[in-house]
Design an enzyme around this catalytic site. Sequence first.
Site, mmCIF file in Angstrom:
data_model
loop_
_atom_site.group_PDB
_atom_site.id
_atom_site.type_symbol
_atom_site.label_atom_id
_atom_site.label_comp_id
_atom_site.label_asym_id
_atom_site.label_seq_id
_atom_site.Cartn_x
_atom_site.Cartn_y
_atom_site.Cartn_z
ATOM 1 N N SER A 265 0.868 -1.180 0.000
ATOM 2 C CA SER A 265 0.000 0.000 0.000
ATOM 3 C C SER A 265 0.900 1.223 0.000
ATOM 4 O O SER A 265 2.092 1.135 0.322
ATOM 5 C CB SER A 265 -0.930 -0.008 1.218
ATOM 6 O OG SER A 265 -0.196 -0.139 2.424
ATOM 7 N N GLU B 115 1.289 5.705 0.607
ATOM 8 C CA GLU B 115 0.776 6.964 1.137
ATOM 9 C C GLU B 115 1.158 8.103 0.209
ATOM 10 O O GLU B 115 2.298 8.187 -0.255
ATOM 11 C CB GLU B 115 1.338 7.237 2.530
ATOM 12 C CG GLU B 115 0.827 8.556 3.127
ATOM 13 C CD GLU B 115 1.388 8.842 4.497
ATOM 14 O OE1 GLU B 115 0.878 8.236 5.465
ATOM 15 O OE2 GLU B 115 2.330 9.656 4.602
ATOM 16 N N ASP C 123 -1.126 16.303 14.232
ATOM 17 C CA ASP C 123 -0.070 17.151 14.782
ATOM 18 C C ASP C 123 -0.621 18.519 15.143
ATOM 19 O O ASP C 123 -1.613 18.977 14.551
ATOM 20 C CB ASP C 123 1.058 17.324 13.754
ATOM 21 C CG ASP C 123 1.762 16.016 13.453
ATOM 22 O OD1 ASP C 123 1.904 15.199 14.386
ATOM 23 O OD2 ASP C 123 2.166 15.817 12.297
ATOM 24 N N PHE D 17 13.689 14.843 9.582
ATOM 25 C CA PHE D 17 12.320 14.398 9.844
ATOM 26 C C PHE D 17 12.297 13.389 10.985
ATOM 27 O O PHE D 17 11.436 13.439 11.868
ATOM 28 C CB PHE D 17 11.738 13.793 8.561
ATOM 29 C CG PHE D 17 10.276 13.462 8.649
ATOM 30 C CD1 PHE D 17 9.387 14.293 9.305
ATOM 31 C CD2 PHE D 17 9.785 12.309 8.056
ATOM 32 C CE1 PHE D 17 8.035 13.993 9.377
ATOM 33 C CE2 PHE D 17 8.431 11.989 8.121
ATOM 34 C CZ PHE D 17 7.557 12.837 8.787
ATOM 35 N N HIS E 144 3.594 -0.941 3.915
ATOM 36 C CA HIS E 144 2.999 0.350 3.591
ATOM 37 C C HIS E 144 4.122 1.342 3.301
ATOM 38 O O HIS E 144 4.933 1.638 4.180
ATOM 39 C CB HIS E 144 2.141 0.842 4.758
ATOM 40 C CG HIS E 144 1.401 2.110 4.469
ATOM 41 N ND1 HIS E 144 0.333 2.169 3.605
ATOM 42 C CD2 HIS E 144 1.584 3.381 4.932
ATOM 43 C CE1 HIS E 144 -0.129 3.410 3.555
ATOM 44 N NE2 HIS E 144 0.624 4.165 4.344
#
Length: 289
Positions: free
Chosen positions: A7, A9, A101, A211, A260
């Site tokens: 999958s 994102e 967030d 990040f 994912h």
Amino acid sequence: MSAPRVSFEFFPPRSLEASFRLWETVRVLAPLKPTFVSVTYGAGGTTRKLTHEAVTTIGKNYGLNVAAHLTCVDASRAETLEIAQSYAEAGVTELVALRGDPPKGADRFEPHPDGFRDSCELISALKDTGKFTLRVGAYPDPHPEAKGDPMADVRWLAQKFRAGADSAITQFFFEPETFFRFRDRCRAEGIEGPILPGILPIENWQGVRKFAQRCGTPVPAWLDEAFTKAGEEGREEELSKELCIKLCEELMAEGVEDLHFYTLNKPTLSRDICAALGVHPQASLEDVA
């Protein structure tokens, strides 16, 4: 070892250039027939409208099973459930339910006066609608708000499943042992729902490193050294591909069947890694459009 289910994102576009990048990413990855794709929210719910537009367009034009991110940030309960209803009316059957967030400039999450206080309240309310499969976030490394307690995120994930979550997707991590330790703790806590490892192909090491620091994801010293050396030799992309394939293969060797990928709307590396794992296009674009 059979090929994994995959999958992806995506991010909703904020500009014309970003829009072209998103649609090229979908065009390249759609033929891999992912089990689902998800579309994120910006921090503080800043891309709420863009996310809705991207979700509905991807589902309508590419025939993909799209899961929309939905958060508790900066919206009342009624507004949030209205957004969920609009997804249901558009034929969306999956949501990724998250606390979200804090808005830019805020130090911590503060619930809307009339909003959901946390992800569990949101999950429970969405479950009560009976309209969605619900995916949630999970943290194999301690969330910054967990204050270093490795079990805090496990206990909170257990509450999410009790509230109605159907599966969880983890934050990215760099070493397979991180996921295995987390999975073992979850099983020991009685969590039986599916936990999908989140995989981040490294397009830009310095960007990923920053990040990771913001997310509280530890950066192994050996990985930092490897990318420093690869940068000097001009082989960062080759190293990134090798490391990601190795990570995925080690996960699969220990029973992981679903992966994912966080694409960052850059499809080539994810596509090449999937190919190395045995995931190939199953149809032409015309067949899935």
